[in-house]
Enzyme design. Sequence first.
Site, PDB file in Angstrom:
ATOM      1  N   TYR A 186       0.834  -1.190   0.000  1.00  0.00           N
ATOM      2  CA  TYR A 186       0.000   0.000   0.000  1.00  0.00           C
ATOM      3  C   TYR A 186       0.880   1.256   0.000  1.00  0.00           C
ATOM      4  CZ  TYR A 186      -2.906   3.785   1.262  1.00  0.00           C
ATOM      5  OH  TYR A 186      -3.514   5.004   1.236  1.00  0.00           O
ATOM      6  N   HIS A 235      -2.090  -1.314   6.130  1.00  0.00           N
ATOM      7  CA  HIS A 235      -3.337  -1.251   5.363  1.00  0.00           C
ATOM      8  C   HIS A 235      -4.083  -2.582   5.398  1.00  0.00           C
ATOM      9  CE1 HIS A 235      -5.626   1.386   2.540  1.00  0.00           C
ATOM     10  NE2 HIS A 235      -4.981   2.274   3.253  1.00  0.00           N
TER      11      HIS A 235
HETATM   12 MG    MG Z   1      -4.111   4.400   6.549  1.00  0.00          MG
END
Ligand code: MG
Length: 429
Positions: A186, A235
Amino acid sequence: MTALTTPREPYAVMLETQAPWAARDGLRITRVRPVVTAPEGIPLVVVRVDTSDDGLYGLGCATFTQRFHAVAAAVEHHVAPMLVGRHPADIEDITRMIHLSSYWRGGPVLNNALSGVDMALWDIAGKRAGMPVYELLGGQVRAAAPLYIHAGQATVEETLDQAGQLMREGYRNIRLQVGQPGIGTYGAPGRRGGYPESPHPDGWDVGHYLRTTPELFARARQELGGEVGLLHDVHSRLTPKEAILLARSLEEHRLFFLEDVVAPEHYDRLPEVRAASPVPIAVGELLVSVQDAARLVLNQSVDLLRCHISAIGGLTPARKLAALCELTGVRTAWHSPGDVSPVGVAANLALDLTTPAFGIQEAHVYPDAVCEVFPGTPNPVNGHLHPSGAPGWGVDLDERLAAKYPPVTHLHERWAAGVRRPDGGLEAP
Ligand code: MG
């Protein structure tokens, strides 16, 4: 429900939604409507509440960028008709009424619609008083809010170069993410076709991520020094046991916090993860209930709480959470990337300035197009957000300019639909 129009109040009102007490004066809500605009390519939803006092209106953030049509429809068709004729000062009662009136409560669509109204009413209250909202909340307990900002590139070298540049711009806290084979981790680019022998060559591999993330932070401490605050966002992609392994592997690098280690479906495992983690655990942007957020604080799931405050219903619930954090030794770190409108940033900042529980604030640097659509947009200066001193939120909306940036289905939604492992199985994004 019955609609009633009287000569004294020339707008349709719903009798059941009116307050059973006399208003102090003749001020009334006359119109409530959503405005959707995407000057940065990210759909932002703002609610505008107009009043019977010419020129007195409020703005609130209702940004659920992945489902903006649904929020706009909820505001226009379900929420707005209940509010016409109410006095805008009754913020607590109006927001409770909106929450309870759907019978089935909450969720991100209705909470964002609620937040748009809630923040707009706080804006009106500040403008009526001639005071910034942070003064209505009890006033400043700090001069400005220290920020953390994102560095995320394809390689460790590029990520640390970006972090070094951000430090030279005045940031003292940096979130580091680095690219991975396949779709990437992420917050950093991937390398398409990273696993050519796998059923899904663009997949994301948890083993590679767990091995390389500590290497990123070892290099960061060597090259960026011991003083900078370092943060990382998982994430949601790990199991509770993997989260503990990662947290332990990062201990020597002294992270400011490790974010969203597990998906919301597994929040009941957070107390054991936090208890075993040598680094502070920050969770909360996916919460869609103030009660769920309070549970994370009360059952010792988090060191820092970081709600997307429009997703839990706005400033009114968020300030209760800030008070709970203050009383329980938890810190705040409100979610604030590009899918929060500048009005929402002003609300985050009002909380940051007024709560002793403040931990840190996420930063986003808005481009010129956003600043022109939203005059008064708070932007970072030397790694901090500063109060503007303007009444209400101090942020306006130029609707003529906003109309030049119509919303489109955004990358956020398409991206979240396509995070898969190398075997092809879907992963929490
Ligand atoms: Mg975040």
